[in-house]
Design a protein around this motif. Structure first.
Motif, short mmCIF file in Angstrom:
data_model
loop_
_atom_site.label_atom_id
_atom_site.label_comp_id
_atom_site.label_asym_id
_atom_site.label_seq_id
_atom_site.Cartn_x
_atom_site.Cartn_y
_atom_site.Cartn_z
N ARG A 83 1.01 -1.12 0.00
CA ARG A 83 -0.15 -0.23 0.49
C ARG A 83 0.82 1.05 -0.46
O ARG A 83 1.57 1.20 0.77
N ILE A 84 0.00 2.57 -0.90
CA ILE A 84 1.24 3.25 -0.50
C ILE A 84 0.69 4.16 -0.02
O ILE A 84 -0.31 4.41 0.57
N ALA A 85 1.28 4.82 0.52
CA ALA A 85 1.26 5.71 1.41
C ALA A 85 1.06 7.62 1.07
O ALA A 85 2.39 7.58 0.28
N LEU A 86 0.61 8.48 1.54
CA LEU A 86 0.21 9.57 1.55
C LEU A 86 0.52 10.15 2.05
O LEU A 86 -0.09 10.89 3.15
N PRO A 87 1.56 12.18 2.09
CA PRO A 87 1.83 12.58 2.97
C PRO A 87 0.43 13.98 2.91
O PRO A 87 0.05 14.49 1.97
N ILE A 88 0.00 14.00 4.23
CA ILE A 88 -0.73 15.22 4.21
C ILE A 88 -0.41 16.47 5.35
O ILE A 88 -0.15 16.14 6.28
N ALA A 89 -0.09 17.54 4.38
CA ALA A 89 0.18 18.48 5.34
C ALA A 89 -1.05 19.13 5.93
O ALA A 89 -1.73 19.85 5.18
N GLY A 90 -1.28 19.94 7.01
CA GLY A 90 -2.11 20.29 7.58
C GLY A 90 -2.89 20.32 8.62
O GLY A 90 -1.61 20.07 9.59
N GLU A 91 -3.38 21.44 9.33
CA GLU A 91 -3.53 21.74 10.46
C GLU A 91 -3.99 19.87 11.32
O GLU A 91 -5.15 19.90 11.02
N ASP A 92 -4.21 20.24 12.69
CA ASP A 92 -5.48 19.24 13.41
C ASP A 92 -6.28 19.38 13.24
O ASP A 92 -6.61 20.84 13.42
N GLY A 93 -7.25 18.19 13.70
CA GLY A 93 -8.36 18.88 13.41
C GLY A 93 -9.32 17.85 12.71
O GLY A 93 -8.60 17.10 12.05
N PRO A 94 -10.51 18.27 13.03
CA PRO A 94 -12.34 17.21 11.82
C PRO A 94 -11.41 18.12 10.64
O PRO A 94 -12.21 16.69 10.08
N GLY A 95 -11.39 18.74 10.40
CA GLY A 95 -11.12 19.33 8.68
C GLY A 95 -9.89 17.55 8.48
O GLY A 95 -9.66 16.66 7.30
N ARG A 96 -8.57 17.57 9.69
CA ARG A 96 -7.83 16.56 8.90
C ARG A 96 -8.17 15.12 9.35
O ARG A 96 -7.29 14.11 8.50
N GLU A 97 -8.92 14.77 9.83
CA GLU A 97 -9.62 13.43 9.91
C GLU A 97 -10.26 13.43 9.14
O GLU A 97 -10.51 12.13 7.74
N LEU A 98 -11.23 14.44 8.41
CA LEU A 98 -11.85 13.89 6.74
C LEU A 98 -11.29 14.09 5.61
O LEU A 98 -11.26 13.42 5.25
N VAL A 99 -10.08 14.14 5.58
CA VAL A 99 -9.12 14.56 4.46
C VAL A 99 -8.35 12.70 4.68
O VAL A 99 -8.48 12.42 3.40
N HIS A 100 -7.39 12.90 6.15
CA HIS A 100 -7.35 11.24 6.04
C HIS A 100 -8.18 10.02 5.84
O HIS A 100 -7.94 9.17 5.20
N GLY A 101 -9.78 10.79 6.18
CA GLY A 101 -10.73 9.59 5.84
C GLY A 101 -10.81 9.21 4.38
O GLY A 101 -10.84 8.22 3.50
N ILE A 102 -10.42 10.05 3.27
CA ILE A 102 -10.74 10.84 2.31
C ILE A 102 -9.51 9.67 1.42
O ILE A 102 -10.24 8.54 0.46
N VAL A 103 -8.41 10.08 2.19
CA VAL A 103 -7.17 9.29 1.53
C VAL A 103 -7.53 7.60 1.34
O VAL A 103 -7.45 6.80 0.72
N ILE A 145 0.89 23.54 7.32
CA ILE A 145 1.03 23.48 6.69
C ILE A 145 2.61 24.35 6.25
O ILE A 145 3.32 24.12 5.07
N SER A 146 3.13 25.07 7.63
CA SER A 146 4.97 25.59 7.69
C SER A 146 5.42 24.29 6.42
O SER A 146 6.56 25.14 6.81
N GLU A 147 5.25 23.39 7.27
CA GLU A 147 5.84 22.02 6.88
C GLU A 147 6.02 21.51 5.63
O GLU A 147 6.66 20.80 5.21
N SER A 148 4.86 22.15 5.00
CA SER A 148 3.97 21.58 3.74
C SER A 148 5.44 21.40 3.00
O SER A 148 5.74 20.17 1.76
N TRP A 149 6.68 22.14 2.65
CA TRP A 149 7.90 22.17 1.75
C TRP A 149 8.53 20.84 2.03
O TRP A 149 9.20 20.94 0.52
N ARG A 150 8.60 19.72 2.92
CA ARG A 150 8.97 18.94 3.80
C ARG A 150 8.18 17.52 1.94
O ARG A 150 9.37 16.30 1.60
N GLN A 151 7.45 17.61 0.99
CA GLN A 151 6.48 17.01 0.15
C GLN A 151 6.61 17.98 -0.64
O GLN A 151 5.82 17.39 -2.23
N GLN A 152 7.79 19.13 -1.55
CA GLN A 152 7.41 19.80 -2.33
C GLN A 152 7.96 19.32 -3.64
O GLN A 152 8.63 18.25 -3.42
#
Length: 222
Positions: free
Chosen positions: A147-167, A180-187
């Motif tokens: 299984r391929i893993a996908l990095p997700i940058a963003g703030e914690d909370g319900p929004g992240r939970e929803l995005v993780h669920g979609i992935v 997001i301030s560290e999203s350069w790690r996946q650019q």
């Protein structure tokens, strides 16, 4: 879930197909009239709309357009989404290949932080580093050894939970890649970009990333 997608290129179109297969109510828009998406709409059952209407009432919004075109989006383009609905942005900055120089990014601003500033809403960065054909075809059940893993940058909370669920629904392992301030790690140019790593190797690659832009991914090459 109601999902609005702004952009119907390789990633936006692929997500339209996959999310419709999963049974989500998808509206999709490009930079032109809805009629130009008739083939995609007929194929998938998605509803083609004007870009200004794509986010209306959405539980999730996905912005997937060339980086240089982000400033051309209408003001408040995602404001009609449901309160608290997360916004995913899948974009990459390709200065030499497509976008030309964006000074703020060249000066060190994370690409996704720049997008968030342009659209006036916080974003989650995901789907930016996976080949579109792999996004379409290589999702696997939870627990699969390949299984391929996908990095997700963003703030914690319900929004992240929803995005993780979609992935997860799409067949990939979601990996918390920090704010997001560290999203350069996946650019582009980082160790994780364009790789089909598992969770362990995705975390390792994120940790090994450095914020400096490599020559291939910078407009300032001299």
């Amino acid at each position: 879930m109601k999902i609005g997608i702004i952009g119907a290129g390789l990633i936006g179109g692929t997500l339209t197909r996959r999310l419709r297969e999963l049974g989500h109510d998808v509206t999709v828009a490009n930079s032109r009239a809805p009629e130009t998406l008739a083939d995609l709409a007929n194929e998938t059952g998605a509803t083609a709309v004007w870009a200004k209407d794509a986010a209306a009432g959405a539980d999730l919004v996905i912005v997937s357009i060339p980086q240089k075109n982000v400033p051309d989006l209408a003001d408040s383009i995602v404001d009609a989404r449901k309160p608290g609905a997360p916004v995913i942005e899948t974009n990459n900055y390709y200065p030499q290949q497509r976008d030309g120089e964006i000074s703020a990014i060249e000066d060190g601003q994370a690409e996704s932080a720049w997008v968030a500033e342009q659209i006036g809403a916080p974003v989650y960065k995901v789907f930016n580093g996976i080949f579109w054909k792999h996004l379409l075809k290589k999702g696997t059940p939870s627990g699969a050894s390949d299984r391929i893993a996908l990095p997700i940058a963003g703030e914690d909370g319900p929004g992240r939970e929803l995005v993780h669920g979609i992935v997860e629904q799409l067949g990939f392992d979601p990996v918390d890649a920090g704010p997001i301030s560290e999203s350069w790690r996946q650019q582009p140019g980082t160790p994780v970009y364009g790789k089909d790593f598992d969770v362990e190797n995705t975390l390792k690659a994120l940790a090994e990333a450095t914020p400096e832009r490599t020559a291939e991914w910078s407009a300032r090459t001299t």
